[in-house]
Design an enzyme around this catalytic site. Structure first.
Site, PDB file in Angstrom:
ATOM      1  N   LYS A  86     -60.852  73.159  74.367  1.00  0.00           N
ATOM      2  CA  LYS A  86     -59.477  73.639  74.560  1.00  0.00           C
ATOM      3  C   LYS A  86     -59.440  75.156  74.542  1.00  0.00           C
ATOM      4  O   LYS A  86     -60.352  75.810  74.029  1.00  0.00           O
ATOM      5  CB  LYS A  86     -58.554  73.067  73.488  1.00  0.00           C
ATOM      6  CG  LYS A  86     -58.843  73.601  72.087  1.00  0.00           C
ATOM      7  CD  LYS A  86     -57.878  73.011  71.066  1.00  0.00           C
ATOM      8  CE  LYS A  86     -58.209  73.464  69.681  1.00  0.00           C
ATOM      9  NZ  LYS A  86     -57.372  74.509  69.163  1.00  0.00           N
ATOM     10  N   MET A 118     -52.602  76.104  61.841  1.00  0.00           N
ATOM     11  CA  MET A 118     -52.574  76.368  63.281  1.00  0.00           C
ATOM     12  C   MET A 118     -52.946  75.109  64.059  1.00  0.00           C
ATOM     13  O   MET A 118     -52.086  74.325  64.417  1.00  0.00           O
ATOM     14  CB  MET A 118     -53.530  77.522  63.627  1.00  0.00           C
ATOM     15  CG  MET A 118     -53.103  78.870  63.073  1.00  0.00           C
ATOM     16  SD  MET A 118     -51.630  79.527  63.858  1.00  0.00           S
ATOM     17  CE  MET A 118     -52.240  79.884  65.486  1.00  0.00           C
ATOM     18  N   CYS A 119     -54.209  74.929  64.323  1.00  0.00           N
ATOM     19  CA  CYS A 119     -54.655  73.868  65.227  1.00  0.00           C
ATOM     20  C   CYS A 119     -54.506  72.480  64.632  1.00  0.00           C
ATOM     21  O   CYS A 119     -54.187  71.534  65.352  1.00  0.00           O
ATOM     22  CB  CYS A 119     -56.081  74.147  65.682  1.00  0.00           C
ATOM     23  SG  CYS A 119     -56.197  75.738  66.556  1.00  0.00           S
ATOM     24  N   VAL A 120     -54.722  72.319  63.335  1.00  0.00           N
ATOM     25  CA  VAL A 120     -54.495  71.017  62.700  1.00  0.00           C
ATOM     26  C   VAL A 120     -53.007  70.689  62.738  1.00  0.00           C
ATOM     27  O   VAL A 120     -52.617  69.561  63.061  1.00  0.00           O
ATOM     28  CB  VAL A 120     -55.045  71.010  61.254  1.00  0.00           C
ATOM     29  CG1 VAL A 120     -54.581  69.769  60.494  1.00  0.00           C
ATOM     30  CG2 VAL A 120     -56.560  71.083  61.272  1.00  0.00           C
ATOM     31  N   ALA A 123     -52.069  69.774  66.418  1.00  0.00           N
ATOM     32  CA  ALA A 123     -52.612  68.477  66.835  1.00  0.00           C
ATOM     33  C   ALA A 123     -51.890  67.327  66.137  1.00  0.00           C
ATOM     34  O   ALA A 123     -51.609  66.296  66.757  1.00  0.00           O
ATOM     35  CB  ALA A 123     -54.112  68.415  66.545  1.00  0.00           C
TER      36      ALA A 123
END
Length: 186
Positions: A86, A118-120, A123
Site C-alpha cells: 500500500k 495510524m494504519c491499524v 484498517a
C-alpha cells in the site's frame, strides 16, 4: 460457518530499534504478532500481510527499495500468503485487500501491527465499515509518542486512546485470548 483471517499491518524494519521511525514497544508487539501468525498457520487460516511503501525518495520512513521498508524477519510472509503493498495509511485504499479477503471467504478479521494510531486504526475502521467482524489484538500493536498543540502524549497514552476509540469498531482482546478463541482450528 464464517471464516477467520489474520491481517498483519506494517510490521516493517523502520519501526524497530535502529530504524528510521522507531515505535515504543515494537519488539514485544511483534513477538505477539508472530504468535498470532503461528496460530493462524497452525489452524490453516489465511494470513494477509500489509507492507507500506513510500514512493518519495525523501519520505521519513518505509522508503521504496530500502531495508527499512521490508517486512521484519519475525513476521515474514510464508509461501502462498497474501502480501498487499500500500501507499496510503488505509490498507484498503487503492489496494486489492478487500478482494483478497473476500476471495478467501473471510468474514471475521483479526487485526494487528503498527502504528496503533495510524494504519491499524484506519484498517480496523475500514474493515468494520466493509462489514467484517473485527477483533483487534491490542497487545500486538505498537505506536510512538505524539504531540498536538504543544501537548506531548506518551506512546502508552496514544495507544490507550486509540484502543478505547476502536472498541466501537472491533472486539479488543489480548493475543492469548485471540489465539484461544478466534485463531484456532474450527
Amino acid at each position: 460457518m464464517s471464516k477467520n483471517g489474520l491481517l498483519v499491518v506494517d510490521v516493517q524494519n523502520d519501526y524497530f530499534p535502529g530504524g528510521r521511525w522507531t515505535l515504543s514497544g515494537m519488539d514485544q508487539a511483534s513477538d505477539n504478532v508472530a504468535k498470532l501468525i503461528a496460530a493462524a498457520r497452525a489452524a490453516g487460516l489465511p494470513v494477509f500481510h500489509v507492507q507500506h511503501v513510500m514512493e518519495e525518495a525523501d519520505s521519513p520512513f518505509f522508503t521504496k527499495g530500502t531495508i527499512g521498508a521490508e517486512i521484519h524477519a519475525k513476521v515474514k510472509p510464508a509461501a502462498g500468503e497474501a502480501l498487499v503493498v500500500k501507499h496510503e495509511v488505509n490498507a484498503f485504499l487503492g489496494t486489492d485487500l478487500k478482494a483478497k479477503l473476500d476471495a478467501a471467504g473471510v468474514k471475521n478479521l483479526v487485526v494487528c501491527g503498527a502504528m496503533s494510531h495510524m494504519c491499524v486504526d484506519a484498517a480496523t475502521r475500514a474493515a468494520s465499515d466493509f462489514g467484517y467482524k473485527v477483533t483487534l489484538a491490542h497487545d500486538a500493536c505498537a505506536t510512538r509518542d505524539a504531540e498536538f498543540d504543544g501537548v506531548k502524549v506518551s506512546a502508552r497514552d496514544v495507544h490507550a486512546s486509540f484502543m478505547a476509540a476502536l472498541g466501537s469498531y472491533a472486539t479488543l482482546a489480548p493475543t492469548a485470548d485471540v489465539i484461544a478463541t478466534t485463531l484456532k482450528k474450527g
